[in-house]
Scaffold this motif. Structure first.
Motif, PDB file in Angstrom:
ATOM      1  N   VAL A   1       0.853  -1.197   0.000  1.00 38.24           N
ATOM      2  CA  VAL A   1       0.000   0.000   0.000  1.00 38.24           C
ATOM      3  C   VAL A   1       0.886   1.243   0.000  1.00 38.24           C
ATOM      4  O   VAL A   1       0.689   2.175  -0.788  1.00 38.24           O
ATOM      5  N   GLU A   2       1.899   1.231   0.862  1.00 38.44           N
ATOM      6  CA  GLU A   2       2.796   2.388   0.975  1.00 38.44           C
ATOM      7  C   GLU A   2       3.481   2.670  -0.368  1.00 38.44           C
ATOM      8  O   GLU A   2       3.541   3.804  -0.821  1.00 38.44           O
TER       9      GLU A   2
ATOM     10  N   SER B   1       0.663   3.556  -3.397  1.00 36.27           N
ATOM     11  CA  SER B   1      -0.285   4.664  -3.310  1.00 36.27           C
ATOM     12  C   SER B   1       0.187   5.899  -4.078  1.00 36.27           C
ATOM     13  O   SER B   1      -0.633   6.671  -4.567  1.00 36.27           O
TER      14      SER B   1
ATOM     15  N   LEU C   1      -7.286   1.185  -1.748  1.00 36.10           N
ATOM     16  CA  LEU C   1      -6.123   0.347  -2.070  1.00 36.10           C
ATOM     17  C   LEU C   1      -5.891  -0.802  -1.072  1.00 36.10           C
ATOM     18  O   LEU C   1      -5.680  -1.946  -1.516  1.00 36.10           O
ATOM     19  N   PRO C   2      -5.939  -0.563   0.248  1.00 36.53           N
ATOM     20  CA  PRO C   2      -5.657  -1.678   1.164  1.00 36.53           C
ATOM     21  C   PRO C   2      -6.572  -2.885   0.941  1.00 36.53           C
ATOM     22  O   PRO C   2      -6.093  -4.015   0.869  1.00 36.53           O
TER      23      PRO C   2
ATOM     24  N   ILE D   1      -5.749  -4.616  -2.489  1.00 40.28           N
ATOM     25  CA  ILE D   1      -4.501  -5.406  -2.462  1.00 40.28           C
ATOM     26  C   ILE D   1      -4.699  -6.670  -1.622  1.00 40.28           C
ATOM     27  O   ILE D   1      -4.268  -7.762  -2.009  1.00 40.28           O
TER      28      ILE D   1
END
Ligand code: S3P
Length: 172
Positions: A110-111, A114, A131-132, A135
């Motif tokens: 995610v980091e 993004s 996104l989290p 994924i």
């Protein structure tokens, strides 16, 4: 001839690690997405937009087959979805293929992803807060294929050099 194949989810560092690993092993490195772009004459984003994902997966399968049959040792960085389509995971079971799953946690992915949503067709239409979950589900769906790899190396909280050292220790 030996093919060392790096696989894993988008953003896990396949291309970066493949390049450094190839330098260490003194062999050539090929990024499958770049190979496809050269072959098709379009960017991956253009292929998805103009021809659709199924067409992309067909070229991806052809390209992987071509690279695995090259008469040289190679480090190959796959696309994130490559092992999960067209029975490509079976090609990766070939006798001269060593595959490494670069395993990243959902948080790491995610980091990293993004800030790059726009350039990646599968996530380009997501809002950052979606996104989290996206994924987590996608990784769960793909996990079976990723875990078929010969070796798994965790990438969380490691520098590229640390990861390459871990990969080299698996290859020793
Ligand atoms: C994809 C990952 C991308 C690229 C395409 C599809 C996927 O490669 O092949 O956008 O299905 O996960 P990277 O993992 O190198 O971003």
């Amino acid at each position: 001839m030996r093919k060392i194949v790096l696989l894993g989810y988008m953003g896990c560092g396949k291309s970066t690690i493949a390049e450094i690993l190839a330098q260490n092993l003194h062999i050539e490195y090929i990024d499958l997405d770049q190979y496809i772009e050269r072959k098709a004459g379009f960017s991956i984003a253009e292929l998805f937009a103009n021809r659709g994902e199924i067409h992309f997966r067909k070229i991806e399968h052809e390209s992987l087959t071509e690279l695995l049959s090259q008469p040289t040792d190679l480090v190959i960085a796959l696309g994130g979805g490559t092992p999960c389509y067209a029975n490509n995971h079976l090609l990766l079971n070939g006798p001269d293929v060593i595959s490494i799953y670069l395993k990243a946690s959902i948080g790491t992915l995610v980091e990293r992803l993004s800030s790059e949503l726009a350039t990646r067709p599968l996530v380009a239409n997501l809002k950052p807060d979606q996104l989290p979950d996206y994924i987590a589900k996608h990784l769960f769906d793909r996990s079976y294929f990723y875990h078929q790899a010969t070796h798994t190396v965790s990438v969380d909280n490691k520098t590229p050099d640390d990861i390459v050292a871990d990969v080299l220790s698996k290859l020793a």
